[in-house]
Motif scaffolding. Structure first.
Motif, PDB file in Angstrom:
ATOM      1  N   SER A 435     -36.713  15.754 -17.481  1.00 17.53           N
ATOM      2  CA  SER A 435     -37.972  15.543 -17.808  1.00 17.53           C
ATOM      3  C   SER A 435     -38.453  16.657 -19.229  1.00 17.53           C
ATOM      4  O   SER A 435     -39.488  16.062 -19.594  1.00 17.53           O
ATOM      5  N   PRO A 437     -39.374  17.434 -22.619  1.00 21.18           N
ATOM      6  CA  PRO A 437     -39.412  16.547 -24.107  1.00 21.18           C
ATOM      7  C   PRO A 437     -38.187  16.709 -24.786  1.00 21.18           C
ATOM      8  O   PRO A 437     -37.505  17.663 -25.184  1.00 21.18           O
ATOM      9  N   SER A 483     -30.014   8.803 -15.410  1.00 18.26           N
ATOM     10  CA  SER A 483     -31.621   9.372 -15.647  1.00 18.26           C
ATOM     11  C   SER A 483     -31.897   8.629 -17.056  1.00 18.26           C
ATOM     12  O   SER A 483     -31.126   8.877 -17.890  1.00 18.26           O
ATOM     13  N   ASN A 486     -36.320  11.916 -21.438  1.00 14.16           N
ATOM     14  CA  ASN A 486     -37.670  11.849 -21.826  1.00 14.16           C
ATOM     15  C   ASN A 486     -37.754  11.897 -23.478  1.00 14.16           C
ATOM     16  O   ASN A 486     -38.207  12.805 -23.982  1.00 14.16           O
ATOM     17  N   LYS A 487     -37.391  10.923 -24.027  1.00 14.36           N
ATOM     18  CA  LYS A 487     -37.556  11.210 -25.490  1.00 14.36           C
ATOM     19  C   LYS A 487     -38.845  10.760 -26.037  1.00 14.36           C
ATOM     20  O   LYS A 487     -39.021  10.677 -27.373  1.00 14.36           O
ATOM     21  N   GLY A 488     -39.919  10.447 -25.174  1.00 15.97           N
ATOM     22  CA  GLY A 488     -41.233  10.373 -25.717  1.00 15.97           C
ATOM     23  C   GLY A 488     -41.348   8.672 -26.310  1.00 15.97           C
ATOM     24  O   GLY A 488     -42.448   8.695 -27.055  1.00 15.97           O
ATOM     25  N   ALA A 494     -35.084   2.869 -19.864  1.00 12.42           N
ATOM     26  CA  ALA A 494     -35.964   3.095 -18.719  1.00 12.42           C
ATOM     27  C   ALA A 494     -36.196   1.657 -18.011  1.00 12.42           C
ATOM     28  O   ALA A 494     -36.662   1.674 -16.858  1.00 12.42           O
TER      29      ALA A 494
END
Length: 497
Positions: A435, A437, A483, A486-488, A494
């Motif tokens: 999670s 960033p 998983s 969370n690379k934004g 994903a």
């Protein structure tokens, strides 16, 4: 001695108190939050999100490890030192090594006596301040049995390092190196089976489906190579090793049903979208498992999936069989290229193995393969603390397209080695590694050899608890968990997770 019939032996009668003047009992609110999981602000190395496994928990593998396995491993290490001692002749080196043995015997006494965890002696290593900060902040007064198992076990291996790092001549000595080499030398059948298939450069298939099938088999080989963990299979026979290292197609088809949390196909669908990417391996065991990792990485390079593979190993001897730089150099330079480890092997087998070894050395020279050894991997911290305690390493991993964590210890560190409900999702269980960033896509390839298990349907766990009470430590079952990170930004992974 007073008779039990004597009045003094009878339990005292209950005393009744009138509590009428005290504030009334408060009813528990129906919506009161549960004690677990702990909120993020209350999580620390001594208080993971769910209760930690500790050595005094007799129902857990932690108890067997701290009480039996670690003293057994240390006794074998002492025997290894005596074997080396008997080959020495210089008095200064002999006396220096005997001082190392004396420190090892003190560590053995501390294990048997369940001593308190003292600070690490300053041996000049860069990790001393980090270790002692953690001990002082979270484990002051804790002993081997009541500290969380994850920390206590890592602490034992750092203390073992201290036995040699305080010496004059033996600072780099690896008490496990002889075992690691010997185990690989008994893996000839599986080693040559893979060499026969991959010694020549691969004709990469134009069919995505065919490449996926190859990837699925290679991933399983990489997964089950973890079966040869020296810290867990102390008395393994040569026949046991051959059975665990079988690489035949029928064997792999049969073992997929034992992957209880199975993101294998999602992993394949994501990896096959990469073109010239970077994959990182956080390594586990040396020897045959490392060899499987190299075969896997070789195919990823040849298939054009990766232009670079980064391998992360340990700076010091760790958990018996974990990969160090010495193990990395040995398998490339000695076992696969210039050595004579397999004395009775046919020349054709050796030719294929050496052809593969030459290609791997070329990858290393060209920078397609890199070996790294950040000190964070040899601390007592879980990977929930990676971003806080080693932000440089977290940033480096965030640049990867996929980080593959190999083996049981890495899985324990990812999941804080605590009583997560078995049905917890993998991203939830790895917390900040999913999670925070910049968190990269993460995959755990793990044969299950300890208590913490996540990513599995609750009913599957209940059935196995009933039918196979030792299933969590047998190594018979595995997980391949993924998983997205969370690379934004939107990513191909994903859509798979």
């Amino acid at each position: 001695m007073a008779s039990k019939a004597h009045p003094s032996a009878k339990a005292p009668s209950k005393t009744m108190l009138n509590l009428g003047n005290l504030p009334p009992r408060q009813k528990q609110a129906e919506n009161k939050p549960a004690a677990y999981p702990r909120t993020p602000t209350r999580v620390n190395p001594n208080q993971p999100p769910w209760p930690a496994y500790r050595g005094y928990h007799e129902y857990s593998f932690a108890h067997a490890t701290m009480g039996v396995r670690l003293p057994t491993i240390l006794a074998k290490a002492i025997n290894d030192v005596y074997q080396t001692l008997n080959q020495e002749y210089d008095e200064g080196r002999v006396l220096d090594l005997l001082d190392c043995v004396e420190r090892m015997q003190q560590l053995m006494d501390d294990l048997h006596g369940n001593a308190k965890l003292r600070p690490i002696v300053d041996d000049g290593a860069g990790d001393v301040a980090l270790w002692n900060k953690e001990i002082a902040k979270f484990f002051r007064g804790k002993d081997f049995m009541n500290a969380p198992w994850l920390f206590a076990e890592a602490y034992k291996y750092r203390r073992l390092r201290e036995c040699f790092s305080l010496s004059k001549y033996w600072v780099e000595y690896d008490v496990f190196f002889r075992q690691k080499c010997d185990t690989f030398s008994r893996s000839a059948q599986a080693v040559f089976e893979l060499a026969a298939r991959f010694s020549e450069p691969q004709q990469i298939q134009s069919s995505t489906e065919k490449n996926k099938l190859i990837f699925l088999e290679l991933t399983q080989i990489c997964l089950w190579g973890n079966s040869t963990d020296l810290s867990l299979l102390i008395d393994m026979t040569e026949e046991d090793i051959k059975n665990l290292q079988s690489t035949g197609g029928e064997h792999l088809a049969a073992t997929e049903k034992n992957i209880l949390g199975n993101d294998l196909h999602k992993l394949a669908d994501y990896v096959l979208t990469l073109k010239g990417g970077r994959v990182d391996f956080v390594l586990d065991n040396a020897g045959f498992e490392l060899y499987c990792d190299l075969v896997y990485a070789d195919w990823l390079i040849q298939a054009g999936i990766c232009s670079q593979i980064v391998f992360h190993g340990k700076r010091i001897p760790w958990f018996v069989s974990d990969v160090t730089r010495k193990d990395w150099d040995w398998i490339l330079n000695t076992a696969c290229l210039h050595g004579h480890l397999f004395e009775d092997a046919p020349e054709e087998d050796m030719h294929q193995l050496r052809a593969m070894g030459r290609r791997w050395k070329q990858y290393e020279k060209e920078g397609k393969w890199k070996y790294e050894q950040h000190p964070f991997w040899c601390t007592g911290f879980s990977f929930w603390d990676l971003n806080n305690e080693a932000p440089d390493l977290f940033q480096y991993l965030s640049e990867s397209d996929l980080v593959i964590f190999k083996g049981d210890l890495n899985h324990r560190k990812l999941t804080y080695d605590c009583h997560f409900p078995i049905q917890s999702t993998f991203p939830n269980a790895i917390g900040p590694m999913a999670s925070d960033p910049g968190a990269p896509p993460v995959c755990s390839l793990r044969t299950i050899k300890s208590d913490v298990v996540v990513g599995i349907p609750e009913e599957v766990g209940a059935r196995l608890d009933e039918e196979e009470p030792g299933w969590k430590i047998s190594g018979k079952y595995a997980v391949v968990l993924l998983s997205a990170g969370n690379k934004g930004k939107d990513s191909a992974i994903a859509a798979q997770v």
